[in-house]
Motif scaffolding. Structure first.
Motif, PDB file in Angstrom:
ATOM      1  N   LEU A  88      10.961   9.941   5.948  1.00 22.36           N
ATOM      2  CA  LEU A  88      11.535   8.794   6.661  1.00 22.36           C
ATOM      3  C   LEU A  88      11.002   8.731   8.087  1.00 22.36           C
ATOM      4  N   ALA A  89      10.869   9.897   8.701  1.00 19.71           N
ATOM      5  CA  ALA A  89      10.327   9.924  10.071  1.00 19.71           C
ATOM      6  C   ALA A  89       8.929   9.304  10.099  1.00 19.71           C
ATOM      7  N   GLY A  90       8.110   9.670   9.117  1.00 21.21           N
ATOM      8  CA  GLY A  90       6.751   9.127   9.042  1.00 21.21           C
ATOM      9  C   GLY A  90       6.767   7.615   8.852  1.00 21.21           C
ATOM     10  N   ALA A  91       7.679   7.135   8.009  1.00 22.64           N
ATOM     11  CA  ALA A  91       7.774   5.686   7.758  1.00 22.64           C
ATOM     12  C   ALA A  91       8.164   4.948   9.043  1.00 22.64           C
ATOM     13  N   CYS A 116       4.139   1.296   1.997  1.00 21.82           N
ATOM     14  CA  CYS A 116       5.288   1.795   1.222  1.00 21.82           C
ATOM     15  C   CYS A 116       5.285   3.321   1.174  1.00 21.82           C
ATOM     16  N   GLU A 117       6.308   3.912   1.793  1.00 24.84           N
ATOM     17  CA  GLU A 117       6.489   5.369   1.753  1.00 24.84           C
ATOM     18  C   GLU A 117       7.193   5.729   0.445  1.00 24.84           C
ATOM     19  N   VAL A 149       8.100  -0.349   3.948  1.00 21.43           N
ATOM     20  CA  VAL A 149       9.254  -0.251   3.059  1.00 21.43           C
ATOM     21  C   VAL A 149       9.280   1.159   2.472  1.00 21.43           C
ATOM     22  N   ILE A 150      10.424   1.544   1.951  1.00 19.58           N
ATOM     23  CA  ILE A 150      10.477   2.851   1.295  1.00 19.58           C
ATOM     24  C   ILE A 150      10.804   2.672  -0.187  1.00 19.58           C
ATOM     25  N   ASP A 151      10.316   3.593  -0.985  1.00 18.98           N
ATOM     26  CA  ASP A 151      10.566   3.632  -2.421  1.00 18.98           C
ATOM     27  C   ASP A 151      11.346   4.915  -2.702  1.00 18.98           C
ATOM     28  N   LEU A 183       0.836  -1.209   0.000  1.00 20.54           N
ATOM     29  CA  LEU A 183       0.000   0.000   0.000  1.00 20.54           C
ATOM     30  C   LEU A 183       0.865   1.250   0.000  1.00 20.54           C
ATOM     31  N   LYS A 184       0.910   1.914  -1.141  1.00 19.12           N
ATOM     32  CA  LYS A 184       1.689   3.144  -1.225  1.00 19.12           C
ATOM     33  C   LYS A 184       0.963   4.293  -0.537  1.00 19.12           C
ATOM     34  N   ARG A 185       1.754   5.209  -0.038  1.00 17.38           N
ATOM     35  CA  ARG A 185       1.172   6.371   0.628  1.00 17.38           C
ATOM     36  C   ARG A 185       0.714   7.390  -0.404  1.00 17.38           C
ATOM     37  N   GLY A 186      -0.468   7.909  -0.241  1.00 19.73           N
ATOM     38  CA  GLY A 186      -0.916   9.012  -1.090  1.00 19.73           C
ATOM     39  C   GLY A 186       0.064  10.168  -0.934  1.00 19.73           C
ATOM     40  N   PHE A 187       0.352  10.880  -2.033  1.00 22.35           N
ATOM     41  CA  PHE A 187       1.429  11.873  -1.932  1.00 22.35           C
ATOM     42  C   PHE A 187       1.069  13.096  -1.098  1.00 22.35           C
ATOM     43  N   SER A 188      -0.201  13.227  -0.719  1.00 22.54           N
ATOM     44  CA  SER A 188      -0.565  14.289   0.224  1.00 22.54           C
ATOM     45  C   SER A 188      -1.267  13.718   1.451  1.00 22.54           C
ATOM     46  N   ALA A 189      -1.060  12.444   1.718  1.00 22.13           N
ATOM     47  CA  ALA A 189      -1.787  11.798   2.822  1.00 22.13           C
ATOM     48  C   ALA A 189      -1.055  11.957   4.153  1.00 22.13           C
ATOM     49  N   THR A 190      -1.825  12.217   5.184  1.00 17.99           N
ATOM     50  CA  THR A 190      -1.249  12.221   6.534  1.00 17.99           C
ATOM     51  C   THR A 190      -0.958  10.764   6.925  1.00 17.99           C
ATOM     52  N   LEU A 191      -0.176  10.618   7.987  1.00 22.54           N
ATOM     53  CA  LEU A 191       0.108   9.263   8.478  1.00 22.54           C
ATOM     54  C   LEU A 191      -1.164   8.545   8.870  1.00 22.54           C
TER      55      LEU A 191
END
Ligand code: PEP
Ligand code: MN
Length: 256
Positions: free
Chosen positions: A175-178, A158-159, A190-192, A129-137
């Motif tokens: 990164l902090a959010g991830a 996935c951040e 995971v991060i992208d 599940l990728k994070r929406g590019f304007s989504a809060t945590l």
């Protein structure tokens, strides 16, 4: 920290070692994805990524090979015995793809598509599940709960970078959010670094930073000839850069 683990065939997210997902942004042809799969296997990655349904900003840009592309990816991944992940853009395609994919990817633009999330939650395949590019945590976490509350889906978050005022990179890696989301939900994150930065020279340092912070894995875009890649060329690395990444990330990619 005890984490919930998510298994995709022989690959397990949420345990040591960290997982490397790699592959081209798009499947360009059957021959192309077979060639990439062989090189990805030789490089020692854990899982193949490649898109067949591409969410492009312009409707005039290449939209991906669609269903044919997923079939090519399935065969290419099987030929090297690696699991694969690919994006499903629409709820209309879930049933068609369910028996072909090992893991569904929900793209950034679809993180808020609750109908799609509910359907995938019932489908019984793991989801990236990728994070929406304007989504809060919180919003990102809740989208994961849409998937998991149906009882059948396991989720890897996935951040992939968020929008900010910083315009030297395509997005800003949070990164902090991830790290926070992984600690809070106990689901693997995971991060992208590819979509997070838009620049191939930042893939290695961002990957190392995330893995040093106990992030569960990375997803990177790789291509034999990145400058000729049909999509996301500027952020795509070649195989010598991937080899260097695998070497420099070794401490996190082997169990100890
Ligand atoms: C991708 O992974 O190729 C992709 C389209 O990513 P995102 O949804 O994060 O933009
Ligand atoms: Mn891409």
């Amino acid at each position: 920290m005890t984490m919930n683990s998510v298994s995709v065939k022989q690959v397990t997210f949420g345990k040591q070692p960290a997982i490397v997902i790699a592959g081209p942004c798009s499947i360009e042809s059957e021959e192309h994805i077979f060639k990439e799969a062989q090189a990805l296997k030789a490089a020692g990655v854990d899982m193949i990524r490649a898109g067949a349904y591409k969410p492009r900003t312009s409707p005039h840009a290449f939209q991906g090979l669609g269903f044919e592309g997923v079939k090519y990816l399935r065969a290419a991944a099987d030929s090297v015995h690696l699991p694969m992940v690919t994006e499903v853009l629409s709820e209309y395609d879930v049933e068609k793809l369910i028996d072909l994919v090992d893991m569904f990817q929900v793209g950034s633009r679809n993180m808020y598509n609750y109908q799609l999330l509910k359907l995938l939650g019932q489908a019984g395949k793991p989801v990236l599940l990728k994070r929406g590019f304007s989504a809060t945590l919180k919003e990102w976490e809740m989208s994961g709960q849409y998937l998991m509350s149906e009882g059948k889906a396991s989720v890897v978050y996935c951040e992939r970078g968020i929008r900010s005022f910083q315009d030297e990179t395509r997005n800003t890696l949070d990164l902090a959010g991830a790290i926070l989301l992984q600690a809070k939900t106990k689901q693997p994150v995971v991060i992208d670094p590819s979509h997070a930065s838009g620049r191939r020279d930042l893939i290695l340092p961002l990957s190392k930073a995330a893995l040093a912070a106990d992030i569960s894995g990375i997803m990177v875009e790789v291509h034999h000839n990145p400058d000729q890649a049909w999509t996301d060329a500027a952020q795509t690395i070649d195989y010598s850069m991937l080899d260097q990444l695998m070497k420099e990330c070794q401490p996190w990619l082997t169990s100890n």
